[in-house]
Design a protein around this motif. Sequence first.
Motif, mmCIF file in Angstrom:
data_model
loop_
_atom_site.group_PDB
_atom_site.id
_atom_site.type_symbol
_atom_site.label_atom_id
_atom_site.label_comp_id
_atom_site.label_asym_id
_atom_site.label_seq_id
_atom_site.Cartn_x
_atom_site.Cartn_y
_atom_site.Cartn_z
ATOM 1 N N THR A 288 104.402 75.996 -68.156
ATOM 2 C CA THR A 288 104.947 74.803 -68.809
ATOM 3 C C THR A 288 103.969 73.639 -68.749
ATOM 4 O OG1 THR A 288 106.019 74.143 -66.740
ATOM 5 C CG2 THR A 288 107.321 75.448 -68.305
ATOM 6 N N SER A 289 102.878 73.787 -67.986
ATOM 7 C CA SER A 289 101.914 72.703 -67.856
ATOM 8 C C SER A 289 100.557 73.244 -67.442
ATOM 9 C CB SER A 289 102.401 71.682 -66.816
ATOM 10 O OG SER A 289 101.477 70.621 -66.676
ATOM 11 N N VAL A 290 99.503 72.685 -68.024
ATOM 12 C CA VAL A 290 98.122 73.019 -67.660
ATOM 13 C C VAL A 290 97.402 71.719 -67.306
ATOM 14 C CG1 VAL A 290 95.899 73.868 -68.509
ATOM 15 C CG2 VAL A 290 97.992 75.124 -69.039
ATOM 16 N N ASN A 291 96.720 71.712 -66.162
ATOM 17 C CA ASN A 291 96.004 70.522 -65.708
ATOM 18 C C ASN A 291 94.576 70.557 -66.264
ATOM 19 O OD1 ASN A 291 96.415 68.148 -64.183
ATOM 20 N ND2 ASN A 291 95.063 68.922 -62.587
ATOM 21 N N VAL A 292 94.231 69.599 -67.105
ATOM 22 C CA VAL A 292 92.941 69.576 -67.795
ATOM 23 C C VAL A 292 92.010 68.579 -67.125
ATOM 24 C CG1 VAL A 292 91.774 69.135 -69.982
ATOM 25 C CG2 VAL A 292 94.021 70.221 -69.962
ATOM 26 N N ALA A 293 90.780 69.001 -66.845
ATOM 27 C CA ALA A 293 89.775 68.121 -66.258
ATOM 28 C C ALA A 293 88.498 68.166 -67.088
ATOM 29 C CB ALA A 293 89.484 68.527 -64.813
ATOM 30 N N LEU A 294 87.841 67.038 -67.233
ATOM 31 C CA LEU A 294 86.582 66.922 -67.956
ATOM 32 C C LEU A 294 85.504 66.440 -66.991
ATOM 33 C CD1 LEU A 294 87.912 65.073 -71.141
ATOM 34 C CD2 LEU A 294 87.397 67.508 -70.946
ATOM 35 N N SER A 295 84.299 66.952 -67.136
ATOM 36 C CA SER A 295 83.167 66.480 -66.335
ATOM 37 C C SER A 295 81.934 66.450 -67.223
ATOM 38 C CB SER A 295 82.933 67.375 -65.113
ATOM 39 O OG SER A 295 82.626 68.703 -65.519
ATOM 40 N N ALA A 296 81.099 65.434 -67.041
ATOM 41 C CA ALA A 296 79.928 65.265 -67.901
ATOM 42 C C ALA A 296 78.682 65.028 -67.071
ATOM 43 C CB ALA A 296 80.153 64.102 -68.868
ATOM 44 N N SER A 297 77.557 65.528 -67.562
ATOM 45 C CA SER A 297 76.254 65.275 -66.956
ATOM 46 C C SER A 297 75.269 64.972 -68.067
ATOM 47 C CB SER A 297 75.791 66.491 -66.147
ATOM 48 O OG SER A 297 75.681 67.632 -66.986
ATOM 49 N N ASP A 298 74.148 64.358 -67.707
ATOM 50 C CA ASP A 298 73.167 63.983 -68.716
ATOM 51 C C ASP A 298 71.853 64.691 -68.445
ATOM 52 O OD1 ASP A 298 71.039 61.970 -70.011
ATOM 53 O OD2 ASP A 298 72.985 61.691 -70.955
ATOM 54 N N PRO A 299 71.341 65.486 -69.395
ATOM 55 C CA PRO A 299 70.146 66.299 -69.140
ATOM 56 C C PRO A 299 68.880 65.485 -68.918
ATOM 57 C CG PRO A 299 70.768 66.419 -71.458
ATOM 58 C CD PRO A 299 71.885 65.721 -70.744
#
Length: 453
Positions: A288-299
């Motif tokens: 009934t629920s999915v926990n979404v996470a975003l992460s970013a890096s810079d090359p």
Amino acid sequence: MRRRLSLIVAALAVVATSLTAIIQPAAAATNTIVSLTFDDGHSSHINTLPMLQSRGLRGTFYVNSGWVGSSDYYMPWSEIHALADAGNEIGGHTVRHTNLTTVSLATAQREVCDDRANIAAQGFPTPVSFAYPEAEFNATAKQVVAGCGYSSARAVGGVSEPGCDECPRAESVPPVDAFALQTPPSVDLRTSLAELQAYVTNAETSGGGWVVLTFHGICSNSCTGDLSYSTANFTAFLDWLKLREANGTVVRTVGEVMGVASPPPAGAPVTSITCSGAPCSSGWYRSTSVNVALSASDPDGSAVASTRYTTDGSDPTTSATASNYAGPFAVTSTTTVRYYSTDVDGHAETVKSQLIQLDATAPTVTMTSPQPNTSYRRRTAIPLAATAGDAGSGVTRVVFRDGATTLATDTTAPYSYSWNSGNRTGSHTLTAVATDTAGNTTTSAPVTITVTR
């Protein structure tokens, strides 16, 4: 005559300008382009990701949408997303690797058009590049591929053919026939590293052009039979190919060479997405629920300035519903998350998409035949039938049971089975069990019948 000569010179100038625009790299002019293409979505292709990424190279991966994740032989959508997120191109190859020259026009259209739509529905850019299964095509196949919206179609052969001194050493840019791209022979167990390198150097010494290389399995255990190529030879070739940049030879995806796909912006951040702590799946979550996470890096070492996203499918670069990412968020219904990051130098990443599908609701199922308390003589055909439905991921199968014994499985509506009870006289309790794509199940109310002598 002078006027005709002027027109010819002008036309050649236009062609030269177009050619330069297509093959011009960032730093210097080049006359040889190499495209690394991979067929069938084989599971070994995910292993090429670090090999390509560490050398700043990208490939074109032609996948069969109907086979994605169907077994360990094929990559799941999450791995194909990882390839795409690194700047690799995802192309079409029909739904089920169908030879387009052996099927009806209607079947060919379904295989090609549905495959393209299936890939786009997973959140990828709509494919522009296609490869013919089994490298087989005819005039009808070319028309079907073009009609489904593709900009090119790759065959195999026609360039650097063994024993053919008259064969060209490269495809032209632009190609004479975009829906019959010519290539060297498919790379396989018999292809030495020197032969693979010669496909490139022969083009370089023959005026340049486009060398489209075809790979299947990249492994050291013959994972795709004779069409496999060793990991050691492949990495050695990439190292060698990277050094050819000094000679003006560059690597581009098929879409880039055709001028219909853009490379990732130079210096832009790279954003990754996870779902409940694991790589996101484009299959169905039984939740009934999915926990979404975003992460970013810079090359290039710059700091990431911000990550923005939407959960309504709109473009986060312009949408009023876009949010700045501040931490994991919950997705509680089927959602397309679109996201991108920028760095402090002003570089912006190309927007990415992830389809997240949720279905925690069980399907419905009702036995419609036979009627309760009905008697049948032994060894007669007893009609079993059920109706089933699911508003979420859809019913995948209905299993008919006699008590704890499975009688039959039907995967296509209307769900039915003709059961011969044999010598099993007495009372029988029949049920139907429906299962949806997410794995939810429901058992129907029981129907009791009697089998007599």
